[in-house]
Scaffold this active site. Structure first.
Site, short mmCIF file in Angstrom:
data_model
loop_
_atom_site.label_atom_id
_atom_site.label_comp_id
_atom_site.label_asym_id
_atom_site.label_seq_id
_atom_site.Cartn_x
_atom_site.Cartn_y
_atom_site.Cartn_z
N HIS A 138 28.16 28.49 37.50
CA HIS A 138 28.45 27.94 36.07
C HIS A 138 26.71 27.72 35.74
O HIS A 138 26.10 27.30 36.72
CB HIS A 138 28.93 26.52 36.09
CG HIS A 138 30.30 26.89 35.69
ND1 HIS A 138 31.13 27.83 35.06
CD2 HIS A 138 31.55 26.00 36.45
CE1 HIS A 138 32.45 27.42 35.21
NE2 HIS A 138 32.81 26.61 36.09
N CYS A 170 26.46 31.78 32.85
CA CYS A 170 26.40 31.66 31.43
C CYS A 170 25.07 30.66 31.21
O CYS A 170 24.39 30.16 31.97
CB CYS A 170 27.45 30.71 31.12
SG CYS A 170 29.08 31.31 31.28
#
Length: 372
Positions: A187, A243
């Site tokens: 992440h 991301c």
């Protein structure tokens, strides 16, 4: 890439040997104060009896000794969903330095098991990249430090403290001729920038497996730890499959390329804070821009989940000789763009994913050969 699927069947190998005083924090005591030198070079003077301190430059947590020995920051052991305090761990011993310089890599894959929003392809990404570095680029097995939740050694679980230790290991003794790689699949997120150093007003951040309790690692810290100390003649390549990762290393220059391959370097230096190196070169391939999300998909392998950037990066390097940085970036973008157009239904991305290239210095991406 089909033959790479075989690497998913076996463990990721690396070596860890005892620590030596040469690669630890240097400590000297006085009568009233304990002077602690962080591995980044900052010298702290602390009252005796203080157990820990935070380095103001690289943000590392330093564990102060109760005797004249050498100690390192403590780590957390992850088991059964809980983190347990553990004594300081030894750093992995490096492979011998060759006459052509040494190769070293830190690979981190975090799937966030049991934490809700999982990243299913992260461990696969690490296995692919490990195979690629060893079998295609000649990295010795013992020069790779791998952190995933599948590791049985608690010090190789990607907690915030263990990741910080891995960064320090990557830079320890770095010198001219060295080739370093930092790979991350997990992440990525953004937090408000409070020091006025970001063009968009946000710091990018890495999310350790324990980020809910220990917090994230900001791009400021990543830059201070593995970019700023990079000496003249050394190279660092980062591949970030996450991301909101466009400026993950907080490098001063961002390459803006259109679909035709034309590009300009965008200067991200908006403050007096220095974001470059100590003479070396740092280059980062990111999965997407800071306001985009990255693709975790089976679109490339039909049955194995992998990050789009990881798969397309490896495929491009393996399939085309004599790549330049510009050609590599264009190839990765084209492959991902074609795949996004092909996807339909619930797996289709809601926003485009456009991989990015950033650097500590400007260069001609269409003439500079890609080399690690």
């Amino acid at each position: 890439m089909k033959h790479l699927l075989q690497v998913l069947q076996g463990p990721i190998k690396m070596a860890i040997l005892p620590i030596t005083p040469q690669n630890t924090t240097n400590i000297r005591k006085t009568k009233e104060m304990t002077r602690v030198r962080c591995t980044c070079g900052v010298l702290l003077s602390l009252p005796q009896g203080v157990s820990t301190a935070r380095c103001p430059r690289c943000y590392a947590t330093i564990v102060c000794p109760s005797n004249d020995g050498y100690y390192l920051p403590a780590a957390n052991q992850y088991s059964n969903g809980y983190y347990h305090h553990q004594p300081p761990r030894p750093l992995p011993q490096l492979s011998p330095i060759s006459m052509h310089g040494k190769k070293r890599a830190v690979l981190i894959g975090i799937s966030y098991q049991g934490l809700g929003s999982t990243v299913k392809g992260s461990v696969n990404d690490v296995r692919f990249m490990t195979h690629f570095l060893v079998n295609w680029l000649g990295f010795p097995n013992e020069s790779l430090l791998v952190l995933t939740e599948e590791e049985r050694n608690p010090y190789l679980v990607p907690t915030k403290q263990n990741i910080r230790m891995a960064f320090r290991w990557l830079m320890e003794g770095c010198q001219s001729g060295d080739s370093l790689v930092f790979f991350y699949s997990g992440h990525g997120s953004q937090v408000p920038d409070f020091n006025g150093e970001e063009v968009d007003g946000f710091d990018e951040s890495l999310c350790p497996v324990d980020y809910h309790t220990e917090g994230k690692i900001l791009d400021d810290e990543i830059n201070a730890t593995i970019v700023r100390p990079l000496p003249y003649g050394a190279k660092l390549h980062a591949i970030i499959d996450a991301c909101r990762s466009g400026t993950f290393l907080d490098l001063p220059f961002m390459c803006k390329m259109n679909k035709q391959g034309n590009y300009v370097w965008q200067d991200h230096r908006i403050s007096t804070a220095y974001k470059g190196t100590s003479g070396g070169t740092a280059i980062c391939f990111s999965a997407c821009d800071d306001n985009e999300t990255s693709l975790d998909t089976t679109a490339f392998t039909s049955d194995v989940v992998t990050g789009a950037l990881t798969y397309c990066f490896i495929e491009a390097v393996q399939n085309e000789r004599g790549l330049t940085y510009g050609r590599l970036l264009h190839s990765i973008r084209s492959k991902i763009r074609e795949t996004q157009k092909r996807l339909n239904g619930p797996n289709a991305p809601s926003t485009p994913q456009v991989p990015q290239l950033s650097s500590s210095e400007k260069f001609d991406i269409n003439s500079k050969p890609f080399t690690i």
